[in-house]
Design an enzyme around this catalytic site. Sequence first.
Site, PDB file in Angstrom:
ATOM      1  N   SER A  30       2.728   5.988  -2.514  1.00  0.00           N
ATOM      2  CA  SER A  30       3.900   6.870  -2.636  1.00  0.00           C
ATOM      3  C   SER A  30       4.231   7.143  -4.097  1.00  0.00           C
ATOM      4  O   SER A  30       4.630   8.263  -4.447  1.00  0.00           O
ATOM      5  CB  SER A  30       5.105   6.256  -1.933  1.00  0.00           C
ATOM      6  OG  SER A  30       4.899   6.219  -0.544  1.00  0.00           O
ATOM      7  N   ALA A  70       0.832  -1.211   0.000  1.00  0.00           N
ATOM      8  CA  ALA A  70       0.000   0.000   0.000  1.00  0.00           C
ATOM      9  C   ALA A  70       0.866   1.260   0.000  1.00  0.00           C
ATOM     10  O   ALA A  70       0.599   2.206  -0.758  1.00  0.00           O
ATOM     11  CB  ALA A  70      -0.933  -0.006   1.213  1.00  0.00           C
ATOM     12  N   GLU A  71       1.889   1.292   0.840  1.00  0.00           N
ATOM     13  CA  GLU A  71       2.734   2.487   0.901  1.00  0.00           C
ATOM     14  C   GLU A  71       3.507   2.685  -0.401  1.00  0.00           C
ATOM     15  O   GLU A  71       3.681   3.807  -0.858  1.00  0.00           O
ATOM     16  CB  GLU A  71       3.695   2.441   2.083  1.00  0.00           C
ATOM     17  CG  GLU A  71       4.501   3.721   2.184  1.00  0.00           C
ATOM     18  CD  GLU A  71       4.814   4.156   3.593  1.00  0.00           C
ATOM     19  OE1 GLU A  71       5.530   5.162   3.719  1.00  0.00           O
ATOM     20  OE2 GLU A  71       4.360   3.527   4.558  1.00  0.00           O
ATOM     21  N   THR A  72       3.931   1.600  -1.025  1.00  0.00           N
ATOM     22  CA  THR A  72       4.628   1.706  -2.303  1.00  0.00           C
ATOM     23  C   THR A  72       3.714   2.321  -3.352  1.00  0.00           C
ATOM     24  O   THR A  72       4.088   3.272  -4.046  1.00  0.00           O
ATOM     25  CB  THR A  72       5.116   0.319  -2.766  1.00  0.00           C
ATOM     26  OG1 THR A  72       6.059  -0.179  -1.817  1.00  0.00           O
ATOM     27  CG2 THR A  72       5.755   0.383  -4.144  1.00  0.00           C
TER      28      THR A  72
END
Length: 154
Positions: A83, A78-80
């Site tokens: 971002s 999710a963060e990848t």
Amino acid sequence: MSEPKPEPGPTLNVPQDVIDHFAKLGVEPATFSGGELGERLGIRIVEASPERVVGTMPVEGARQPYGLLHGGASAALAETLGSIGAMLHAGPGRYAVGVDLNATHHRSATSGLVTGVATAVFRGRTAATYEVAITDDQGRRITSCRLTCMLRDT
């Protein structure tokens, strides 16, 4: 007999300066993966624009001791994705840094690929927020996330 058609490549709406930057680091746009952790987790981006980023990750190699997809691996996916969307929104000469990540795990996955879809819910001058839905091979939602990134000048 006709030759089989090759798989379509990723749809990456990535500015050339971003592609050039990552190429210098040895990252191919077709495997735009979110750095070393993304590479270790096997994250592959299949669509990327400031509005929407889609990526996949194999469950194999990202399981916790009970054989289930590790919640931290889902959070990393999710963060990848979020971002990358925020970085694309920020534009040339700017970068995105995750400052808040929330993940709710609804069900487990034990094999196959999971797919994450990050959709922009807010894109401002200094921050961007993405909702990320992660689903299993059957299209069932396994994790819901929200990521907010701060946008900074390089």
